[in-house]
Design an enzyme around this catalytic site. Structure first.
Site, PDB file in Angstrom:
ATOM      1  N   ASP A 211       0.696  -1.277   0.069  1.00 33.44           N
ATOM      2  CA  ASP A 211      -0.131   0.101  -0.057  1.00 33.44           C
ATOM      3  C   ASP A 211       0.856   1.273   0.135  1.00 33.44           C
ATOM      4  O   ASP A 211       0.353   2.330  -0.136  1.00 33.44           O
ATOM      5  CB  ASP A 211      -1.021   0.012   1.079  1.00 33.44           C
TER       6      ASP A 211
ATOM      7  N   TYR B  42     -10.048  -1.249   1.833  1.00 32.20           N
ATOM      8  CA  TYR B  42      -9.876  -1.319   3.379  1.00 32.20           C
ATOM      9  C   TYR B  42      -9.430  -0.143   4.233  1.00 32.20           C
ATOM     10  O   TYR B  42      -8.929   0.744   3.701  1.00 32.20           O
ATOM     11  CB  TYR B  42      -8.541  -2.461   3.540  1.00 32.20           C
TER      12      TYR B  42
END
Length: 777
Positions: A397, A485
């Site tokens: 990420d 998420y």
């Protein structure tokens, strides 16, 4: 979002929207607007003056603009095109960020009379206009920009052999690369739209065509070593919860280089079958071999996080749930300008970057340093399955600039009412983007006393004494919503001198179409949806400086030995426990011991009053896992940092990060190879860093609908003093009760001058004002 709590411009100024304004970077955004207060719940945090100017602070908005102008100046020789007008074969700035400040430059300043270290910007330029197109990183400084400011390649922090350069095929897959592949994807889909309409009720006519009613998305990696590039395209039904409505249809494209005319179709996948050409796919369909056995729903309301009235009503649920509030007023102090915090003996500085998000530096307890740095290094996920999306999906990420996705926190729900709500900022283009109230700071009850004991017994002595010490911690929290998420990062500084790091995961599953014969990859969670099993692994850096930079990693192993005792001859030889202590000699990666029978402790050569080495131990908390797959082609060498629970290395200015933000597309030839950190160097009596992994094996379930629950998707670790002091750090806490119970006498207690609060707390809904996320100041 401005609320009754203290909303301050801690990491940027929430100024009116104007073009490149001259603003104070640390300007206060507002003062609380409602003067009706109770018990100090909504009072501002007391102020404190930091001992030094924050050497880790972000570069200012003025510096961002000046750096932008400098690299775009013709005399820079970079031949840059404005990103809005650039194509694949142009050179353009992808982002500007704050470059870390070398530790070797900081310590003489922060610990003595050395000069304040110079600030530098980190500039990523996509150089598609070069004969060999690359992504190249540069360092620009010192700042502010003057005639002495230079532009140099940022190579020294990467060990992959090419410095700050990443081959074009492996560079970040930005919108320009996506657009370049869209023509081929559209042409492929144009030949089979009649089939996709018949099978799925959807078609793809191009990303900008209003007739398109299927969403195309791509996972990573898109290359192995930069010599090739491919794009695996998954399709979903568009909507607010599209992650939960995947379609059993995939297109794989080979897309090497900057010339889209050379891009080709690798194949089409559906019904667990691969078709190398459109003709093969159409022939199978015409033969009746392709079916949509479990149609996907277009209704996505079941995936929204709103009240589901069809589930019934819980008795008394119309009452406000219990709240954690700072009823005695705030007990922490803040220097807004220097991003500095003090609380109950703790002190630390904050910093923020777009690639890593929140970072903490110079963490001290009662004036003695425990850590130089505590920061996130990577948040990764690897999926499993027998279809192109899940089988080869790995996310790092930092690749998506995790810091840029820190979102507004909901007061009273994400953070307690009355928390200090802080803005964050990061460079964006030639300006600075602000996310309001994306960080909160608050003290909360631990839910248990820090220590407690009853001494004596009324039956034996006619008296008893009960001591109970209040437990609390200062929490620093932010939530980064990265695609599907919502990672909640929480750092808790406890009054007993321990530090707890915790991460939780909520949000949508990146789900898969349901296959009845693939239950080994996850359960069915809706009509046509399967929960794809995956790992979440998050790597952190803890650069320990226990008192100074000469530390060691002490290993104390609990061993079972055979022993006999002459005072119990009838027992003969029996098992007993003993401790065996050693020190790690070299840099290495390692795991928690089975049954936790080893204690890992970073120690100094300095001792406490009892002659024991002063240190901090690492205590595994919830779900301390590492990556499950050790030899996947998609995580072969660029994810070495994810494959063990722990690692220890000697600190070098050239090794500030465990990973490169562009590593995800280089699994076979990483730009930053964490494995090369381990080259036999001693970590005994050296400046050392511990790299630790938190995470969870996500065994997906129906209860992940609509979103994964924070309650069990959690991982944590605690750093606790181990002989760092001469005694427990609770004796000087006045928030305690000493209860005296004498036979035949009234119960009495000592409150040490901290009486119970006598007030009526009134909580109100916050007044909200959402600032646009794409606003640049």
């Amino acid at each position: 979002m401005l609320t009754r709590s203290l909303a301050v411009a801690f990491l940027a100024a929430a100024a009116p929207v104007v073009a490149r304004p001259d603003i104070s970077f640390w300007k206060r955004a507002m003062s609380p607007t409602n003067d009706t207060r109770s018990c100090g719940v909504y009072d501002s945090a007391p102020t404190v003056k930091a001992p030094k100017v924050n050497p880790w602070a972000q570069i200012s908005p003025a510096d961002v603009t000046a750096v932008w102008d400098l690299v775009h100046a013709p005399e820079s020789g970079l031949n840059l095109t404005h990103p809005d007008k650039a194509t694949l074969t142009d050179n353009y700035v992808y982002f500007i960020d704050t470059l870390h400040t070398n530790k070797s430059a900081v310590l003489p300043y922060i610990d003595g009379d050395g000069p304040q270290p110079a600030k530098y910007a980190r500039v990523v330029i996509f150089e598609g206009g070069k004969e060999e197109p690359v992504s190249q990183e540069y360092m620009v400084g010192p700042l502010p920009v003057t005639p002495e400011t230079s532009i140099q390649k940022l190579d020294y922090i990467f060990n992959g052999g090419k410095g700050g350069a990443v081959p074009f095929n492996a560079r970040y897959f930005d919108g320009k690369r996506s657009q370049a592949t869209d023509a081929l994807l559209t042409s492929v889909m144009a030949e089979i739209n009649d089939i996709t309409i018949a099978l799925f009720g959807g078609a793809y006519y191009g990303s900008g065509d209003k007739r398109t009613n299927m969403t195309a998305a791509s996972p990573t990696p898109v290359s192995y070593d930069g010599t090739q590039a491919f794009r695996t395209i998954m399709f979903r039904y568009p909507g607010l919860s599209s992650y939960l409505t995947p379609i059993d249809f995939y297109v794989i494209l080979d897309i090497p280089g900057t010339d889209p005319s050379k891009y080709t179709l690798r194949g089409i996948v559906t019904n667990e079958r691969f078709f190398a050409t459109v003709a093969e796919f159409r022939a199978a369909y015409d033969a009746g071999e392709i079916k949509n056995e479990f149609p996907q729903t277009r209704d996505q309301t079941w995936g929204l996080l709103d009240l589901k009235e069809d589930m019934g009503v819980r008795d008394l649920d119309d009452r406000l749930a219990p709240q954690s509030i700072e009823i005695g007023g705030k007990r922490y102090k803040v220097d807004v300008e220097q991003q500095y915090v003090e609380f109950m003996g703790w002190s630390f500085y904050l910093s923020f970057t777009r690639t890593l998000g929140l970072m903490m530096f110079d963490i001290k307890f009662k004036g003695e340093r425990v850590m130089y740095e505590l920061s996130l290094q990577e948040a990764a996920a690897q999926y499993a399955g027998f279809q192109p999306k899940a089988a080869n999906t790995v996310y790092h990420d930092t690749y998506y600039s995790i810091g840029t996705y820190s979102s507004t926190l909901v007061e009273g729900y994400d953070c307690p009412f009355g928390a200090t709500m802080l803005n964050i900022s990061f460079p964006e283009g030639n300006g600075t983007q602000v996310h309001p109230q994306a960080l909160c700071l608050y003290e909360a009850d631990s839910g248990f006393p820090v220590s407690r004991h009853r001494t004596g017994s009324g039956n034996d002595y006619g008296f008893s004494r009960i001591g109970s010490v209040k437990g609390s911690a200062l929490h620093l929290r932010h939530i980064a919503t990265i695609g599907n998420y919502d990672y909640m990062f929480n750092y808790a500084f406890h009054v007993d001198a321990s530090i707890e790091v915790e991460v939780r995961a909520s949000g949508y599953l990146q789900s898969s179409p349901y296959y009845k014969n693939q239950s080994n990859f996850g359960p069915r969670i809706y009509e046509g949806t399967q929960g794809s099993f995956h790992d979440h692994i998050l790597t952190f850096k803890a650069d320990f400086d226990i008192l100074d930079t000469k530390n060691s990693l002490q290993v104390t192993e609990l061993k079972v030995v055979n022993q006999s005792q002459p005072w119990f001859p009838e027992l003969g030889v029996f098992e007993q426990m003993e401790l065996e202590t050693s020190v790690m000699a070299e840099e290495q990666q390692f795991n928690w011991a089975p049954n936790n029978q080893k204690m890992y402790c970073v120690v100094s050569d300095k001792t406490n009053i009892w002659g024991e080495k002063r240190g901090y131990r690492m205590v595994p908390g919830k779900s301390n896992v590492h990556l499950s797959i050790m030899n996947s082609p998609f995580t072969r060498d660029q994810s070495t940092l994810l494959k063990t629970n722990l690692a220890v290395t000697k600190v070098h200015d050239s090794e500030p990060y465990a990973n490169s933000w562009q590593n995800i597309n280089l699994p076979w030839a990483p730009q930053q190879d964490f494995g090369k950190f381990f080259d036999g160097e001693s970590v005994d009596g050296e400046d050392l860093a511990v790299w630790f992994n938190l995470g969870m094996h996500h065994f997906t379930r129906a209860e992940d609908i609509p979103v994964t629950l924070y309650s069990e998707a959690v991982s944590s670790i605690v750093f606790a003093p181990q002989n760092f002091f001469d005694r427990a750090q609770d004796g000087d806490l006045r928030n305690r009760r000493w209860v005296v119970a004498e036979a035949g006498e009234p119960l009495a207690y000592e409150d040490y001058g901290v009486p119970l609060a006598d007030c009526n707390v009134k909580l109100e809904e916050p007044v909200t004002k959402i600032l646009p996320w794409d606003t640049v100041y």
